[in-house]
Design a protein around this motif. Structure first.
Motif, short mmCIF file in Angstrom:
data_model
loop_
_atom_site.label_atom_id
_atom_site.label_comp_id
_atom_site.label_asym_id
_atom_site.label_seq_id
_atom_site.Cartn_x
_atom_site.Cartn_y
_atom_site.Cartn_z
N GLU A 1 0.85 -1.20 0.00
CA GLU A 1 0.00 0.00 0.00
C GLU A 1 0.88 1.25 0.00
O GLU A 1 1.98 1.24 0.56
CB GLU A 1 -0.84 0.05 1.29
CG GLU A 1 -2.11 -0.76 1.27
CD GLU A 1 -3.16 -0.18 0.34
OE1 GLU A 1 -3.11 1.04 0.05
OE2 GLU A 1 -4.01 -0.97 -0.09
N TYR A 2 0.37 2.33 -0.57
CA TYR A 2 1.05 3.61 -0.36
C TYR A 2 0.87 4.01 1.09
O TYR A 2 -0.22 3.85 1.65
CB TYR A 2 0.48 4.70 -1.27
CG TYR A 2 0.91 4.55 -2.70
CD1 TYR A 2 2.26 4.73 -3.06
CD2 TYR A 2 0.01 4.20 -3.70
CE1 TYR A 2 2.67 4.57 -4.36
CE2 TYR A 2 0.42 4.05 -5.01
CZ TYR A 2 1.75 4.22 -5.33
OH TYR A 2 2.17 4.06 -6.62
N SER A 3 1.92 4.54 1.68
CA SER A 3 1.84 4.84 3.11
C SER A 3 0.76 5.88 3.40
O SER A 3 0.13 5.86 4.46
CB SER A 3 3.19 5.30 3.65
OG SER A 3 3.54 6.53 3.08
N LYS A 4 0.50 6.77 2.42
CA LYS A 4 -0.52 7.81 2.65
C LYS A 4 -1.92 7.22 2.81
O LYS A 4 -2.81 7.86 3.35
CB LYS A 4 -0.51 8.84 1.52
CG LYS A 4 -0.90 8.25 0.18
CD LYS A 4 -0.94 9.30 -0.90
CE LYS A 4 -1.26 8.58 -2.21
NZ LYS A 4 -1.05 9.39 -3.38
N ASN A 5 -2.14 6.00 2.31
CA ASN A 5 -3.47 5.38 2.40
C ASN A 5 -3.70 4.66 3.73
O ASN A 5 -4.79 4.14 3.97
CB ASN A 5 -3.67 4.37 1.26
CG ASN A 5 -3.71 5.06 -0.09
OD1 ASN A 5 -4.00 6.27 -0.14
ND2 ASN A 5 -3.42 4.34 -1.14
#
Ligand code: ADP
Ligand code: MG
Length: 276
Positions: free
Chosen positions: A168-172
């Motif tokens: 996952e993208y960390s921002k998500n």
């Protein structure tokens, strides 16, 4: 409610000082943010640094981790196997990381456009040799090293309960998971001492409970931890020793029970809930 370590496991690895900070002083122009603070952490210990907002806690971390150059004082790291302590004063943040201190930030600092796994790999790269050269030329040993970094990073993600979200993208990630990812990235540097700046800030009660369990797990592996935290219940549950600051000065130090009953501390926290 929280699981507490048995006294035996804690005392058995309780040992010598690993971090020794003496007379740490930091002036910003005319403002003295830190005035002669002494603090030490022993091997395997969880130590808390507490105090009202603006007391100088983050400034203390910033001095110790090379973000600020302190006006006065010494910062000594006792590395196992080395007779003389290493002075961290004057080192750059990346050099402090290599020396053995890793930290998280009060305001989360992740690479939001990178995946969870990549964020941890970045932490790991400080312990590897051929990072830049190898990345350019893709030698066989670089590829091997890269594989080791990936495996190692996965193992850290498992430890903090984020392995399922590796791509996952960390921002998500939900907020609490982002905080855990920051801890994972710090752990990936294989630190002698882990510094956490308000790890529970902004967390809901369930996330905070999970954080307490995580910190206990990390500690039970022998990791030394210095944490800044406002959540008194967390501080009182986890810490073996507590240092209290107010207006840039250390006003008390002791066990959770000693701190709970310390008049100066109670005064500094007037109006706030200390008796968690
Ligand atoms: N870079 C800076 N320049 C000027 N003043 C600063 C700087 N960093 C921190 N301070 C001041 O130092 C004091 C302590 O701040 P800080 O260390 O962030 O406190 P805490 O983390 O305990 O809430 C505050 O008065 C703050 O305004
Ligand atoms: Mg702070």
């Amino acid at each position: 409610m929280y699981v507490v370590h048995t006294a035996l496991t804690k005392t058995s690895r309780m040992s010598k000082k690993i971090l020794e900070v003496k007379n740490l002083t930091m002036d910003f122009g005319g403002v003295r943010a830190l005035g002669g603070v002494d603090l030490d952490v022993k091997g395997g210990e969880i130590v808390a640094l507490i105090g009202p907002n603006g007391a100088g806690k983050t400034t203390f971390f910033n001095c110790v981790t090379g973000i600020y150059y302190p006006t006065k004082g010494d910062i000594l790291l006792h590395t196992p196997g080395r007779q003389k302590p290493k002075s961290l004063k004057g080192l750059k943040p990346n050099q402090v990381t290599v020396a053995g201190l890793a930290r998280t930030f009060q305001n989360i600092r992740l690479f939001s456009q990178m995946t969870v796994l990549e964020n941890v790999m970045i932490g790991r790269h400080c312990r590897t040799k051929a990072f830049i050269f190898g990345a350019l030329f893709r030698t066989k040993s670089t590829r091997q090293e890269e594989k080791e970094i990936i495996d190692y990073s996965y193992s850290i993600l498992e430890k903090v309960g984020l392995a399922d979200l590796a791509n996952e993208y960390s921002k998500n990630l939900p907020y609490g998971a982002q905080r855990r990812l920051e801890i994972a990235r710090a752990l990936a540097t294989d630190p002698l001492l882990l510094l956490l700046d308000e790890p529970a800030a902004g967390m809901n009660p369930q996330e905070t409970n999970e954080l307490v369990t995580l910190i206990q797990n990390i500690s039970s592996g022998g990791q030394s931890i210095l944490l800044i935290e406002h959540d008194m219940k967390l501080v009182m549950t986890l810490s073996e020793r507590i240092f209290v600051m107010d207006y840039g000065r250390k006003i008390a130090q002791g066990t959770p029970d000693e701190i709970r009953n310390n008049q100066e501390v109670i005064k500094a926290y007037l109006g706030e809930e200390l008796d968690a």
